[in-house]
Design a protein around this motif. Structure first.
Motif, PDB file in Angstrom:
ATOM      1  N   VAL A   1      48.260  40.712  46.706  1.00  0.00           N
ATOM      2  CA  VAL A   1      48.247  39.437  45.996  1.00  0.00           C
ATOM      3  C   VAL A   1      49.504  38.649  46.355  1.00  0.00           C
ATOM      4  O   VAL A   1      50.621  39.153  46.186  1.00  0.00           O
ATOM      5  N   VAL A   2      49.286  37.443  46.839  1.00  0.00           N
ATOM      6  CA  VAL A   2      50.374  36.516  47.104  1.00  0.00           C
ATOM      7  C   VAL A   2      50.279  35.412  46.065  1.00  0.00           C
ATOM      8  O   VAL A   2      49.260  34.748  45.950  1.00  0.00           O
ATOM      9  N   VAL A   3      51.341  35.255  45.284  1.00  0.00           N
ATOM     10  CA  VAL A   3      51.392  34.151  44.336  1.00  0.00           C
ATOM     11  C   VAL A   3      51.751  32.905  45.139  1.00  0.00           C
ATOM     12  O   VAL A   3      52.699  32.909  45.923  1.00  0.00           O
ATOM     13  N   LEU A   4      50.966  31.867  44.953  1.00  0.00           N
ATOM     14  CA  LEU A   4      51.164  30.589  45.632  1.00  0.00           C
ATOM     15  C   LEU A   4      51.320  29.558  44.525  1.00  0.00           C
ATOM     16  O   LEU A   4      50.354  29.199  43.868  1.00  0.00           O
ATOM     17  N   SER A   5      52.556  29.125  44.283  1.00  0.00           N
ATOM     18  CA  SER A   5      52.843  28.324  43.101  1.00  0.00           C
ATOM     19  C   SER A   5      53.768  27.156  43.417  1.00  0.00           C
ATOM     20  O   SER A   5      54.535  27.206  44.383  1.00  0.00           O
ATOM     21  N   THR A   6      53.712  26.129  42.583  1.00  0.00           N
ATOM     22  CA  THR A   6      54.664  25.030  42.705  1.00  0.00           C
ATOM     23  C   THR A   6      56.002  25.406  42.067  1.00  0.00           C
ATOM     24  O   THR A   6      57.004  24.757  42.318  1.00  0.00           O
TER      25      THR A   6
ATOM     26  N   ASP B   1      59.487  32.961  36.673  1.00  0.00           N
ATOM     27  CA  ASP B   1      58.144  33.132  37.244  1.00  0.00           C
ATOM     28  C   ASP B   1      58.148  34.116  38.405  1.00  0.00           C
ATOM     29  O   ASP B   1      57.298  35.004  38.493  1.00  0.00           O
ATOM     30  N   VAL B   2      59.104  33.972  39.307  1.00  0.00           N
ATOM     31  CA  VAL B   2      59.181  34.860  40.470  1.00  0.00           C
ATOM     32  C   VAL B   2      59.389  36.305  40.013  1.00  0.00           C
ATOM     33  O   VAL B   2      58.685  37.221  40.467  1.00  0.00           O
ATOM     34  N   SER B   3      60.314  36.516  39.109  1.00  0.00           N
ATOM     35  CA  SER B   3      60.588  37.870  38.608  1.00  0.00           C
ATOM     36  C   SER B   3      59.372  38.462  37.911  1.00  0.00           C
ATOM     37  O   SER B   3      59.042  39.635  38.115  1.00  0.00           O
ATOM     38  N   ALA B   4      58.694  37.654  37.084  1.00  0.00           N
ATOM     39  CA  ALA B   4      57.504  38.136  36.376  1.00  0.00           C
ATOM     40  C   ALA B   4      56.389  38.484  37.350  1.00  0.00           C
ATOM     41  O   ALA B   4      55.680  39.476  37.164  1.00  0.00           O
ATOM     42  N   ALA B   5      56.237  37.689  38.387  1.00  0.00           N
ATOM     43  CA  ALA B   5      55.187  37.968  39.380  1.00  0.00           C
ATOM     44  C   ALA B   5      55.421  39.323  40.041  1.00  0.00           C
ATOM     45  O   ALA B   5      54.517  40.161  40.107  1.00  0.00           O
ATOM     46  N   TYR B   6      56.631  39.553  40.499  1.00  0.00           N
ATOM     47  CA  TYR B   6      56.922  40.834  41.145  1.00  0.00           C
ATOM     48  C   TYR B   6      56.856  41.995  40.150  1.00  0.00           C
ATOM     49  O   TYR B   6      56.362  43.072  40.481  1.00  0.00           O
ATOM     50  N   ALA B   7      57.317  41.779  38.949  1.00  0.00           N
ATOM     51  CA  ALA B   7      57.294  42.839  37.935  1.00  0.00           C
ATOM     52  C   ALA B   7      55.868  43.246  37.581  1.00  0.00           C
ATOM     53  O   ALA B   7      55.629  44.380  37.164  1.00  0.00           O
ATOM     54  N   ASN B   8      54.923  42.337  37.773  1.00  0.00           N
ATOM     55  CA  ASN B   8      53.527  42.633  37.450  1.00  0.00           C
ATOM     56  C   ASN B   8      52.682  42.992  38.668  1.00  0.00           C
ATOM     57  O   ASN B   8      51.468  43.073  38.573  1.00  0.00           O
TER      58      ASN B   8
ATOM     59  N   GLY C   1      48.715  33.973  35.788  1.00  0.00           N
ATOM     60  CA  GLY C   1      48.864  34.930  36.881  1.00  0.00           C
ATOM     61  C   GLY C   1      49.302  36.302  36.412  1.00  0.00           C
ATOM     62  O   GLY C   1      48.866  37.329  36.929  1.00  0.00           O
ATOM     63  N   GLN C   2      50.156  36.327  35.395  1.00  0.00           N
ATOM     64  CA  GLN C   2      50.653  37.601  34.881  1.00  0.00           C
ATOM     65  C   GLN C   2      49.511  38.458  34.325  1.00  0.00           C
ATOM     66  O   GLN C   2      49.407  39.647  34.630  1.00  0.00           O
ATOM     67  N   GLU C   3      48.643  37.861  33.531  1.00  0.00           N
ATOM     68  CA  GLU C   3      47.513  38.611  32.964  1.00  0.00           C
ATOM     69  C   GLU C   3      46.536  39.030  34.054  1.00  0.00           C
ATOM     70  O   GLU C   3      46.003  40.145  34.034  1.00  0.00           O
ATOM     71  N   PHE C   4      46.309  38.157  35.031  1.00  0.00           N
ATOM     72  CA  PHE C   4      45.423  38.515  36.134  1.00  0.00           C
ATOM     73  C   PHE C   4      45.955  39.746  36.859  1.00  0.00           C
ATOM     74  O   PHE C   4      45.203  40.688  37.138  1.00  0.00           O
ATOM     75  N   LEU C   5      47.244  39.750  37.168  1.00  0.00           N
ATOM     76  CA  LEU C   5      47.822  40.901  37.879  1.00  0.00           C
ATOM     77  C   LEU C   5      47.708  42.181  37.056  1.00  0.00           C
ATOM     78  O   LEU C   5      47.389  43.239  37.595  1.00  0.00           O
ATOM     79  N   ARG C   6      47.941  42.085  35.763  1.00  0.00           N
ATOM     80  CA  ARG C   6      47.803  43.269  34.904  1.00  0.00           C
ATOM     81  C   ARG C   6      46.374  43.815  34.963  1.00  0.00           C
ATOM     82  O   ARG C   6      46.170  45.018  35.078  1.00  0.00           O
ATOM     83  N   GLN C   7      45.418  42.932  34.842  1.00  0.00           N
ATOM     84  CA  GLN C   7      44.012  43.344  34.868  1.00  0.00           C
ATOM     85  C   GLN C   7      43.638  43.916  36.241  1.00  0.00           C
ATOM     86  O   GLN C   7      42.980  44.953  36.328  1.00  0.00           O
TER      87      GLN C   7
END
Length: 147
Positions: A88-93, A99-106, A70-76
């Motif tokens: 983009v809404v991350v939908l994760s288990t 993970d949450v911090s990285a998602a928002y940071a990206n 997900g991190q690379e996808f968001l960067r791209q």
């Protein structure tokens, strides 16, 4: 007449994609669902839809994909001006702080931990769709209304 609202689900599990499809049907919302199993294909899909002027209302992204995560996808995604503002809404288990911090940071717009039951998933999808499809105003819509 505006196009039917749509969302793009990116999940490498066919079972998860099918479960999501069934849950979306249960919401009885008029939303078109597109699904991709990997982030690279999803990025190509988004660029194509943007070129047609019909990007999805929101992308639902599984954070732990096999190839690009997900991190690379968001960067791209955020690097392409024509699709950079796509919600983009991350939908994760995972509910990991990392993970949450990285998602928002990206550049994720929201992070949702996948519900434990099918009924909870239906309610979650209904709530997400109502917001992202019915309530959210995207930069693209603001630009179109100015024309």
């Amino acid at each position: 007449m505006p196009p039917t609202p749509s969302l793009l689900l990116i999940d490498d599990s066919s079972g998860e994609r099918e479960l999501f499809r069934e849950a979306l049907l249960r919401t009885e919302l008029e939303v078109m669902l597109f699904a991709e199993q990997d982030a690279e294909a999803a990025l190509r899909f988004l660029l194509h839809r943007a070129s047609l002027g019909v990007p999805p209302s929101v992308v639902l992204l599984d954070w732990h994909l096999r190839r690009w995560g997900g991190q690379e996808f968001l960067r791209q995604l955020r690097a392409h001006p024509s699709i950079a503002t796509t919600p983009v809404v991350v939908l994760s288990t995972s509910d990991s702080v990392v993970d949450v911090s990285a998602a928002y940071a990206n550049g994720a717009n929201a992070y949702v931990v996948k519900p434990n039951t099918f009924d909870e998933l239906v309610r979650c999808i209904h709530t997400m769709c109502r917001f992202w499809v019915s309530c959210n105003v995207s930069p693209r819509l603001v630009e179109e209304s100015r024309c």
